[in-house]
Structure formats: structure tokens, C-alpha cells
Write an enzyme that holds these catalytic residues in place. Structure first.
Site, short mmCIF file in Angstrom:
data_model
loop_
_atom_site.label_atom_id
_atom_site.label_comp_id
_atom_site.label_asym_id
_atom_site.label_seq_id
_atom_site.Cartn_x
_atom_site.Cartn_y
_atom_site.Cartn_z
N SER A 92 42.45 47.19 127.25
CA SER A 92 41.80 46.81 126.00
C SER A 92 42.31 45.52 125.38
CB SER A 92 41.93 47.95 124.99
OG SER A 92 43.28 48.26 124.78
N HIS A 96 36.66 51.40 127.53
CA HIS A 96 35.90 50.14 127.44
C HIS A 96 34.94 49.95 128.61
CE1 HIS A 96 37.88 48.26 123.97
NE2 HIS A 96 38.90 49.02 124.33
N LYS A 112 32.61 52.70 121.81
CA LYS A 112 32.46 51.35 122.34
C LYS A 112 31.06 51.17 122.92
CE LYS A 112 37.41 51.18 122.56
NZ LYS A 112 37.60 52.11 121.46
C1 LIG Z 1 41.89 52.17 126.19
C2 LIG Z 1 41.58 52.90 124.92
N1 LIG Z 1 41.73 54.23 124.88
C3 LIG Z 1 41.48 54.93 123.77
C4 LIG Z 1 41.05 54.31 122.61
C5 LIG Z 1 40.79 55.11 121.37
O1 LIG Z 1 39.42 55.17 121.11
P1 LIG Z 1 38.75 55.33 119.68
O2 LIG Z 1 38.80 54.00 119.00
O3 LIG Z 1 37.38 55.74 120.04
O4 LIG Z 1 39.51 56.35 118.93
C6 LIG Z 1 40.88 52.94 122.60
C7 LIG Z 1 40.44 52.25 121.37
O5 LIG Z 1 40.37 51.10 121.23
C8 LIG Z 1 41.16 52.20 123.79
O6 LIG Z 1 41.03 50.87 123.83
#
Ligand SMILES: Cc1ncc(COP(=O)(O)O)c(C=O)c1O
Length: 420
Positions: A203, A231, A262
């Protein structure tokens, strides 16, 4: 603390300074005040939907911006059919689920989404979480035990690392995407149950996880693999099933986790896998058992978003990737460092904190919205903006964004090169 505030970061304020844990460390408050001009860039107020062009509050006024900040990769957050479906569910099911899925928050819409996600991903079952973060944390902590080992890439998302901490298992880290380092990490605790935790797209760096290479290493040690497709789901793979599909390793990944925040343009998380594993997880993932289910209105929007993604996904992904490739190419011509990124998530590396915040203000003034990313989220010398390109951006949007970057970032990058 008698240190230059510019040299401090969030990692300096973790020690409790006062007798009362409910009182923020006074040094932190002073640091925030000294850096108020920079902190202003955080928690931006969006005044409209997360579309390619939108409005945010800046300097007390509404500012029109090209949006490179939202993860609305396929534009589903504001698709008219998604909005209509959510409206309808609001009338039939009301605002909230009003209970945890285990006891009272499960509706017919939730069950329908579970089965459609499972079918889409080619898995026996799926379960839903009210946040992506809770889903990752709940899955890892719900399945790993004290004597197990979580083997994490050193660029892993905090939700995965926190899941391991909560499970009280042992953790091993390996160098980002490095097969030899993973091999060494797995050798440390051989004989134990080990779970290798990978991501489809990282991310912050915007690069793909090397799923094929790392799966080979994991399998050679008898370790299982978990892939966070936050993502990558809907954005990658021929059918949009994510990076595991893209790299042909779906049959080697027993458990697929992703977010609805996302590509789906909404909120929440899911995990898909075998019926038995998920039946167990439903009782042991605390964020599932002890937290309210997603609002039915969100679920109805997600059902429609999934339907659209299955129907129109290939065309939307084509535009998404053409936009990403175009933006990468033009950023390269401007001399802007995008690190390891090969995807629609890209860091624009500045490397100097003060300069990044100064530029951040200039970009917002000129109508370009990108996210500031500071240490410790990235290493000190990789302090950057993060830009996300979507299928909704037109070439005109991207060209205008590039013009703004050419006027602002390119001179700053040249200045850095000149100084060093
Ligand atoms: C790789 C990854 N896992 C989990 C999450 C958590 O997701 P959420 O924002 O839907 O809570 C994110 C959020 O940016 C992320 O980038």
C-alpha cells in the site's frame, strides 16, 4: 524535549510522560503546535464524493481538486446504480445492522453478499467484517496461536502486524519481497506452524508482492500462505480476483482476504476460503464476533458494485491500467521518483519532510490532492506523497495533474539533486 522539532517523528512520543494515561504527552502537544502548518494537511475534509475531481476544504474555503488521494479505483463509490441500490436498502432495511453478525446483525443482504463473494473468488465460503483493518487483524489473530509463527514482509500493513501481536504468536520478518530472506526467516523456527503473510499490492510502495516466488519458498518449508488483496481485488487479474489470479497462484493460497474500501468503493473487509476454516474463524475472530455488522445500506451498495465489477470490470481495469501506465511514464519524464511502484498506487518520493509539507500546501493551493506520507509509515529518506490513479481519471485530469507536478515537484527534485 530540547530537540529540533523538525527532527522528531511520531515514534518519539510513545513513552508515557504523565501519571495519567488519559493525558496526551505535553511534548507531543507542543510538537503538534509547532508543526500545525504541516498537520493541516491531514484529515482533509472532503466536501463531495470521492470522484476523480472533487472538492475539499482548504484554507477555510472549498477548493476544487484533481483527486489522486481516494482508493476509488474503478469509480464504484459514486456509480449511480450503486447509489440507487443503497437508497433502496435504506428504505427496506433501515440505517444500521444493530448487532454483531453472530447474534443479531446478519441480514438476508449480508448472506447474499457472502455467497456472491465466495462464488466470485471461487471459494466455498466468505465472511464479512465491518472494516478491512478489523478483518485482517481478526483473521490473523483468530487463526494463529501462541506457539505459531507469523512470517511477515517488513513492509506489511499494520493491520496484519497488529493481528500477529494480538495472537501473541512469534513473529519473523523478512526483507521486502526477498525470497532468500523469507527462506532464512522460515528456517529460524522450523518445526512450528508458520504462516507467511503477503500482500497483492503493497500500500505504500505500490509494487506487487512476488507471489509466485514467495509461494515456492513457503511451500518448500511446509508453510501456509495468506494474501492481503486490499489494493488488488477488482484491480488485478483477468476476472478481477486480485494479484493471486494475476500471478496464477490462486490454488496455492487457501485464504484470500480483501477490503471493500478500495476497488469496491465502500467500507469493510472479507475473507474467503474453506467452509471449515471460516466456521472456526467466525467464532474466534474478535472483530467479527464482538462488533456490529456492516450497515445493510452498505451491503446493498456492495452487492451492486460486485455485479457491475463482474459485468464491466474488464473494461474498467483496462482504463485503470492504461491510466496508471501513462502516469508512470510521464512522471518518469518529469524526473519524479516513484520507487518500486509498477501499479496504480505510486509514491512520489520527496525524501525531505519540511520540503514535502511545503509542497503539499502548494499542491493543494493549485488544485492537486495527494496524500502526505511521513516517517515512520515510510523510511525517513523515502518521505513522499502517495498518488492513486483510477479508471475515472480522464487524460485531461492526468495531464493537468502532471502540469502541476512539473511546476512544483520537478524544480524541488532538481534542487535536491543539486544540493546532494
Ligand atoms: C494492505 C492493507 N490491508 C488492510 C487495510 C485496511 O483496510 P480498511 O481501510 O478497509 O480498513 C489497508 C488499508 O489501507 C491496506 O492498505
Amino acid at each position: 524535549m530540547n530537540v529540533d522539532p523538525a527532527k522528531l517523528s511520531l515514534s518519539n512520543f510513545l513513552a508515557g510522560e504523565s501519571r495519567d494515561p488519559l493525558q496526551a504527552p505535553p511534548s507531543f502537544t507542543a510538537w503538534m503546535q509547532a508543526g500545525a502548518w504541516a498537520v493541516e494537511l491531514y484529515e482533509p475534509e472532503l466536501l463531495a464524493s470521492a470522484d476523480a475531481r472533487t472538492s475539499i476544504r482548504y484554507d477555510g474555503k472549498s477548493q476544487s481538486v484533481i483527486n489522486l488521494c481516494s482508493y476509488n479505483y474503478l469509480g464504484l463509490a459514486n456509480h449511480p446504480d450503486v447509489i440507487a441500490a443503497a437508497h433502496e436498502a435504506l428504505n427496506t432495511h433501515g440505517l444500521g445492522a444493530c448487532g454483531s453478525p453472530m447474534l443479531s446483525g446478519m441480514t438476508d443482504l449480508h448472506r447474499e453478499l457472502e455467497s456472491r463473494i465466495a462464488k466470485f473468488l471461487g471459494r466455498e465460503d466468505a465472511m464479512l467484517f465491518n472494516s478491512g483493518f478489523g478483518g485482517a487483524l481478526g483473521t490473523i489473530s483468530g487463526l494463529l496461536r501462541k506457539s505459531d509463527v507469523a512470517v511477515l514482509d517488513n513492509r506489511s500493513h499494520l493491520s496484519l502486524r497488529d493481528g500477529a501481536v494480538l495472537s501473541r504468536c512469534r513473529t519473523e520478518k523478512f526483507e521486502h519481497n526477498d525470497a532468500a530472506s523469507l527462506d532464512a526467516a522460515l528456517s529460524h523456527k522450523s518445526g512450528r506452524r508458520q504462516l507467511v503473510i503477503l500482500e497483492g499490492i503493497y500500500s505504500m510502495d505500490g509494487d506487487f508482492g512476488k507471489l509466485m516466488e514467495l509461494s515456492n519458498v513457503a511451500e518448500s518449508h511446509g508453510a501456509s500462505i495468506f494474501v492481503d488483496e486490499a489494493h488488488s481485488v477488482l484491480g488485478c487479474g483477468k476476472q478481477g480476483r486480485g494479484a493471486a489470479e494475476e500471478f496464477g497462484v490462486e490454488d496455492r493460497v487457501p485464504l484470500i482476504y480483501g477490503t471493500f474500501s478500495k476497488g469496491f468503493g465502500a467500507l469493510g473487509g472479507f475473507v474467503a476460503g474453506s467452509k471449515e476454516t471460516l466456521q472456526y474463524l467466525r467464532f474466534y475472530a474478535h472483530p467479527y464476533v464482538y462488533s456490529c455488522a456492516l450497515p445493510p445500506v452498505v451491503i446493498a451498495g456492495l452487492l451492486k458494485a460486485l455485479e457491475i465489477a463482474i459485468r464491466d470490470g474488464a473494461a474498467l481495469r483496462k482504463v485503470l491500467w492504461e491510466n496508471a501506465d501513462y502516469f508512470h511514464e510521464k512522471l518518469g519524464e518529469l524526473g519524479i521518483d516513484t520507487g518500486m511502484s509498477t501499479t496504480y498506487v505510486m509514491p512520489l518520493v520527496i525524501g525531505d519532510r519540511e520540503r514535502m509539507y511545503r509542497l503539499g500546501h502548494e499542491l493543494r493551493r493549485r488544485g492537486l490532492w495527494v496524500a502526505p506520507v511521513d516517517y515512520p509509515a515510510v523510511p525517513q529518506n523515502r518521505i513522499c506523497f502517495r498518488a492513486c490513479v483510477t479508471a475515472k481519471h480522464t487524460r485531461a485530469d492526468l495531464d493537468e495533474a502532471l502540469n502541476i507536478l512539473a511546476d512544483t515537484l520537478t524544480p524541488a527534485v532538481q534542487e535536491t539533486a543539486h544540493v546532494s
